[in-house]
Design a protein around this motif. Sequence first.
Motif, PDB file in Angstrom:
ATOM      1  N   VAL A   1       0.840  -1.200   0.000  1.00 43.66           N
ATOM      2  CA  VAL A   1       0.000   0.000   0.000  1.00 43.66           C
ATOM      3  C   VAL A   1       0.874   1.248   0.000  1.00 43.66           C
ATOM      4  O   VAL A   1       0.592   2.227  -0.714  1.00 43.66           O
ATOM      5  CB  VAL A   1      -0.953   0.003   1.218  1.00 43.66           C
ATOM      6  CG1 VAL A   1      -1.697   1.338   1.313  1.00 43.66           C
ATOM      7  CG2 VAL A   1      -1.949  -1.139   1.119  1.00 43.66           C
ATOM      8  N   ARG A   2       1.933   1.245   0.797  1.00 47.03           N
ATOM      9  CA  ARG A   2       2.840   2.389   0.848  1.00 47.03           C
ATOM     10  C   ARG A   2       3.514   2.634  -0.499  1.00 47.03           C
ATOM     11  O   ARG A   2       3.751   3.775  -0.890  1.00 47.03           O
ATOM     12  CB  ARG A   2       3.899   2.163   1.915  1.00 47.03           C
ATOM     13  CG  ARG A   2       3.520   2.661   3.305  1.00 47.03           C
ATOM     14  CD  ARG A   2       3.452   4.203   3.338  1.00 47.03           C
ATOM     15  NE  ARG A   2       3.294   4.679   4.687  1.00 47.03           N
ATOM     16  CZ  ARG A   2       4.291   4.856   5.532  1.00 47.03           C
ATOM     17  NH1 ARG A   2       5.530   4.585   5.161  1.00 47.03           N
ATOM     18  NH2 ARG A   2       4.051   5.296   6.736  1.00 47.03           N
TER      19      ARG A   2
ATOM     20  N   VAL B   1       3.954   2.591   9.280  1.00 47.58           N
ATOM     21  CA  VAL B   1       3.494   1.217   9.110  1.00 47.58           C
ATOM     22  C   VAL B   1       3.264   0.560  10.473  1.00 47.58           C
ATOM     23  O   VAL B   1       2.218  -0.041  10.720  1.00 47.58           O
ATOM     24  CB  VAL B   1       4.512   0.407   8.283  1.00 47.58           C
ATOM     25  CG1 VAL B   1       4.198  -1.091   8.354  1.00 47.58           C
ATOM     26  CG2 VAL B   1       4.514   0.880   6.834  1.00 47.58           C
ATOM     27  N   ALA B   2       4.242   0.683  11.377  1.00 41.51           N
ATOM     28  CA  ALA B   2       4.134   0.042  12.686  1.00 41.51           C
ATOM     29  C   ALA B   2       2.921   0.559  13.460  1.00 41.51           C
ATOM     30  O   ALA B   2       2.175  -0.220  14.060  1.00 41.51           O
ATOM     31  CB  ALA B   2       5.409   0.269  13.492  1.00 41.51           C
ATOM     32  N   ALA B   3       2.723   1.876  13.465  1.00 43.04           N
ATOM     33  CA  ALA B   3       1.604   2.452  14.208  1.00 43.04           C
ATOM     34  C   ALA B   3       0.262   2.036  13.622  1.00 43.04           C
ATOM     35  O   ALA B   3      -0.644   1.619  14.335  1.00 43.04           O
ATOM     36  CB  ALA B   3       1.724   3.975  14.237  1.00 43.04           C
ATOM     37  N   SER B   4       0.127   2.146  12.295  1.00 47.40           N
ATOM     38  CA  SER B   4      -1.139   1.830  11.652  1.00 47.40           C
ATOM     39  C   SER B   4      -1.503   0.362  11.810  1.00 47.40           C
ATOM     40  O   SER B   4      -2.626   0.020  12.187  1.00 47.40           O
ATOM     41  CB  SER B   4      -1.071   2.193  10.162  1.00 47.40           C
ATOM     42  OG  SER B   4      -2.263   1.816   9.510  1.00 47.40           O
ATOM     43  N   VAL B   5      -0.550  -0.523  11.532  1.00 53.28           N
ATOM     44  CA  VAL B   5      -0.823  -1.954  11.611  1.00 53.28           C
ATOM     45  C   VAL B   5      -1.102  -2.360  13.057  1.00 53.28           C
ATOM     46  O   VAL B   5      -1.954  -3.218  13.322  1.00 53.28           O
ATOM     47  CB  VAL B   5       0.352  -2.763  11.028  1.00 53.28           C
ATOM     48  CG1 VAL B   5       0.116  -4.257  11.199  1.00 53.28           C
ATOM     49  CG2 VAL B   5       0.537  -2.435   9.554  1.00 53.28           C
TER      50      VAL B   5
ATOM     51  N   LEU C   1       9.535  -5.775   7.725  1.00 53.07           N
ATOM     52  CA  LEU C   1       9.558  -5.485   6.289  1.00 53.07           C
ATOM     53  C   LEU C   1       9.754  -3.990   6.033  1.00 53.07           C
ATOM     54  O   LEU C   1      10.448  -3.599   5.092  1.00 53.07           O
ATOM     55  CB  LEU C   1       8.254  -5.964   5.639  1.00 53.07           C
ATOM     56  CG  LEU C   1       8.076  -7.477   5.523  1.00 53.07           C
ATOM     57  CD1 LEU C   1       6.687  -7.813   4.991  1.00 53.07           C
ATOM     58  CD2 LEU C   1       9.147  -8.080   4.623  1.00 53.07           C
ATOM     59  N   ALA C   2       9.133  -3.158   6.874  1.00 52.04           N
ATOM     60  CA  ALA C   2       9.299  -1.716   6.722  1.00 52.04           C
ATOM     61  C   ALA C   2      10.743  -1.307   6.970  1.00 52.04           C
ATOM     62  O   ALA C   2      11.262  -0.372   6.350  1.00 52.04           O
ATOM     63  CB  ALA C   2       8.369  -0.971   7.688  1.00 52.04           C
TER      64      ALA C   2
ATOM     65  N   LEU D   1      13.222   2.549  10.680  1.00 46.32           N
ATOM     66  CA  LEU D   1      14.032   1.856  11.672  1.00 46.32           C
ATOM     67  C   LEU D   1      13.341   1.800  13.028  1.00 46.32           C
ATOM     68  O   LEU D   1      13.109   2.835  13.658  1.00 46.32           O
ATOM     69  CB  LEU D   1      15.389   2.562  11.823  1.00 46.32           C
ATOM     70  CG  LEU D   1      16.356   1.968  12.842  1.00 46.32           C
ATOM     71  CD1 LEU D   1      16.766   0.562  12.410  1.00 46.32           C
ATOM     72  CD2 LEU D   1      17.571   2.864  13.001  1.00 46.32           C
ATOM     73  N   PRO D   2      13.003   0.610  13.522  1.00 43.10           N
ATOM     74  CA  PRO D   2      12.389   0.504  14.855  1.00 43.10           C
ATOM     75  C   PRO D   2      13.451   0.604  15.942  1.00 43.10           C
ATOM     76  O   PRO D   2      14.590   0.177  15.752  1.00 43.10           O
ATOM     77  CB  PRO D   2      11.752  -0.887  14.833  1.00 43.10           C
ATOM     78  CG  PRO D   2      12.633  -1.667  13.921  1.00 43.10           C
ATOM     79  CD  PRO D   2      13.100  -0.698  12.863  1.00 43.10           C
TER      80      PRO D   2
END
Length: 298
Positions: free
Chosen positions: A28-29, A96-100, A262-263, A270-271
Amino acid sequence: MSGTDLETTPYAALAFAVLAASTSAILVRWSHAPSSVAAFYRVVFTTAIVAPIALVWYRDEFGRLSRSDLAFAVVAGVALAVHFAAWFESLNYTSVAASVTLVQTQPIFVALGAVLVLGERVSRTTVFGIVVAIIGAAAMSLGDSGQAPLADATMYGNALALLGAVTVAGYVLAGRSIRQRVSLFPYVTVVYTACAATLFVLVGAQGHDYVAYPTSEWLLFLAMAIGPGVFGHTVINWVLKHLESVVVSVAWLGEPLGATLLALVLLEELPDAITVAGGLVVLVGIYVTTIERERTSG
């Protein structure tokens, strides 16, 4: 195939489906098409893949669908359409992390619905597993250092992700009920058709073009259908016949971990250490809930 293999298969399929679903946010991104258009073609291409199988091998089963099952399948399709539209759009406003992670708060709503609507019993240990997984998911968001950390994300984006959580919970619950009586391919054909029809109306209402997109976008639409669509959601629908909806929903919490990894590789989001620790806590919640299901069903 031995009895042990038959018992293991739904769990292996569930793990594979979660991995496939983890690619959705990345695709999607990468897409520059309007969110509703990307969602629409993801479902259209998925339907084009599964419908011929249903019509060739399960044709007679369509005629045996009761009105109530047909109605619930359509409702599930509409709920899935709202989920896709809301969640795809949320990715324009947060990482991505927040939305998912936010969209995966759906086990709370699934657990409530499983008790109130389906009459499923949810033990204290299962509740504990859900709470642990949600805490881990929250930690992932709080530690997110991607393009739009949760603390700076707009309320609009957060609300869209939560709306996606509520509607996908309804989709899971409807699937758990109907899949006890209806084969996989007839069920998903009806659901995806209703979903596509709903998104078609939404695309038109928003004034977006239906076809004027470059080849790269069409390839992304197709990838969304094959990866998270067929190997993700369709496999999940198969699993719903064999595992309780709460187990499936909590396992789905593995998607934030997969999507975050994956992001990191594909989007260079970067997490930090908190995000990584949160992902491990999510896995603990999934493990606790799955083991408890084995204990109570055995």
